[in-house]
Design a protein around this motif. Structure first.
Motif, mmCIF file in Angstrom:
data_model
loop_
_atom_site.group_PDB
_atom_site.id
_atom_site.type_symbol
_atom_site.label_atom_id
_atom_site.label_comp_id
_atom_site.label_asym_id
_atom_site.label_seq_id
_atom_site.Cartn_x
_atom_site.Cartn_y
_atom_site.Cartn_z
ATOM 1 N N ALA A 38 -39.291 -22.540 117.130
ATOM 2 C CA ALA A 38 -40.284 -23.519 117.599
ATOM 3 C C ALA A 38 -41.563 -22.884 118.113
ATOM 4 O O ALA A 38 -42.415 -23.582 118.676
ATOM 5 C CB ALA A 38 -39.669 -24.394 118.680
ATOM 6 N N ASN A 60 -38.525 -25.284 109.332
ATOM 7 C CA ASN A 60 -38.175 -24.555 110.545
ATOM 8 C C ASN A 60 -38.148 -23.070 110.212
ATOM 9 O O ASN A 60 -37.240 -22.586 109.527
ATOM 10 C CB ASN A 60 -36.799 -24.992 111.060
ATOM 11 N N SER A 105 -42.660 -24.546 111.667
ATOM 12 C CA SER A 105 -42.325 -24.852 113.059
ATOM 13 C C SER A 105 -42.871 -23.813 114.032
ATOM 14 O O SER A 105 -43.349 -24.157 115.117
ATOM 15 C CB SER A 105 -40.805 -24.972 113.219
ATOM 16 N N ALA A 123 -43.172 -27.043 117.095
ATOM 17 C CA ALA A 123 -42.139 -28.079 117.087
ATOM 18 C C ALA A 123 -41.243 -27.860 115.881
ATOM 19 O O ALA A 123 -41.725 -27.564 114.787
ATOM 20 C CB ALA A 123 -42.756 -29.467 117.027
ATOM 21 N N ALA A 124 -39.943 -28.003 116.077
ATOM 22 C CA ALA A 124 -38.982 -27.784 115.004
ATOM 23 C C ALA A 124 -38.157 -29.041 114.756
ATOM 24 O O ALA A 124 -37.852 -29.788 115.707
ATOM 25 C CB ALA A 124 -38.054 -26.611 115.351
#
Length: 223
Positions: A52, A113, A138, A143-144
């Motif tokens: 992330a 991701n 990500s 953000a994942a």
């Protein structure tokens, strides 16, 4: 709500790219002088902040080595980092060709991701990525999946509506999360099945749409 566009949003690993190279975790465990099972547990347990973009590669690998109670040194960290990047470097050539062919009938984007340094290596090694309408990693966007923020990023970045997207991922939990945001979703099991789903989506309820003339000048998230 829809902006009358058709955007196929792909996951990377397990769809277009191969999963981790067989034997890679064993190789990294040996370099860390740790049992494979214990190394694998640490590798995945420490991974979410790295994926992330909340940790750098050295921070991630330091966390893994400390979990295993083995010495931490820069040389070991760099060897593990490079071996890890290589282990996720393979693509499915037939899927790459299919994704490229879709750009004649739809906008095509990617949401993966992947840690920031892995993303840099993938972009350098895979020039076809530069032809996509948007690429979101990500580790770059902070953000994942399956976090809502990862999908929201793509909606905002492409100036679209959730209903404009068909999200394709091999993990059901990610597809469920995409649907919860208002996107359409498909759990990937193979290219032929996917092609049939996309053909139906483009022609049923979507009209006979083609690519939107609006294109972003900056398609890659590097911050």
């Amino acid at each position: 709500m829809s902006t009358d566009r058709s955007i196929v949003l792909f996951d990377l690993f397990g769809v277009i790219a191969r999963h981790q190279r067989p034997g890679a975790l064993e190789k990294m465990a040996a370099r860390a002088h740790a049992p494979t099972e214990a190394f694998t547990t640490a590798y995945w347990a420490c991974r979410p902040p790295y994926d992330a973009g909340q940790q750098s590669a050295p921070e991630y690998w330091t966390a893994v080595l400390r979990w295993l109670s083995v010495p931490v040194d820069a040389g070991t960290i760099e060897e593990l980092r490079l071996t890890d990047i290589d282990s996720w470097s393979r693509v499915d050539g037939s899927m790459v060709a299919y994704v490229q062919s879709l750009r004649d009938v739809a906008e095509v984007a990617l949401l993966s991701n992947i840690p920031s340094d892995h993303a840099d290596a993938f972009l350098a090694a895979q020039p076809w990525l530069h032809d996509l309408d948007h690429v979101a990693f990500s580790g770059k966007i902070g953000a994942a999946k399956p976090a809502t923020a990862a999908f929201h990023h793509c909606v905002v970045a492409m100036r679209a509506a959730p209903a404009d997207f068909l999200f394709v991922d091999d993990r059901a939990e990610n597809v469920r999360a995409a649907r919860a945001t208002g996107m359409n979703g498909h759990v990937f099991t193979g290219r032929d099945e996917l092609a049939a789903v996309i053909d139906t989506w483009l022609t049923t309820g979507r009209g006979s749409r083609t690519r939107s003339p609006m294109r972003r000048d900056s398609r890659y998230e590097t911050q």
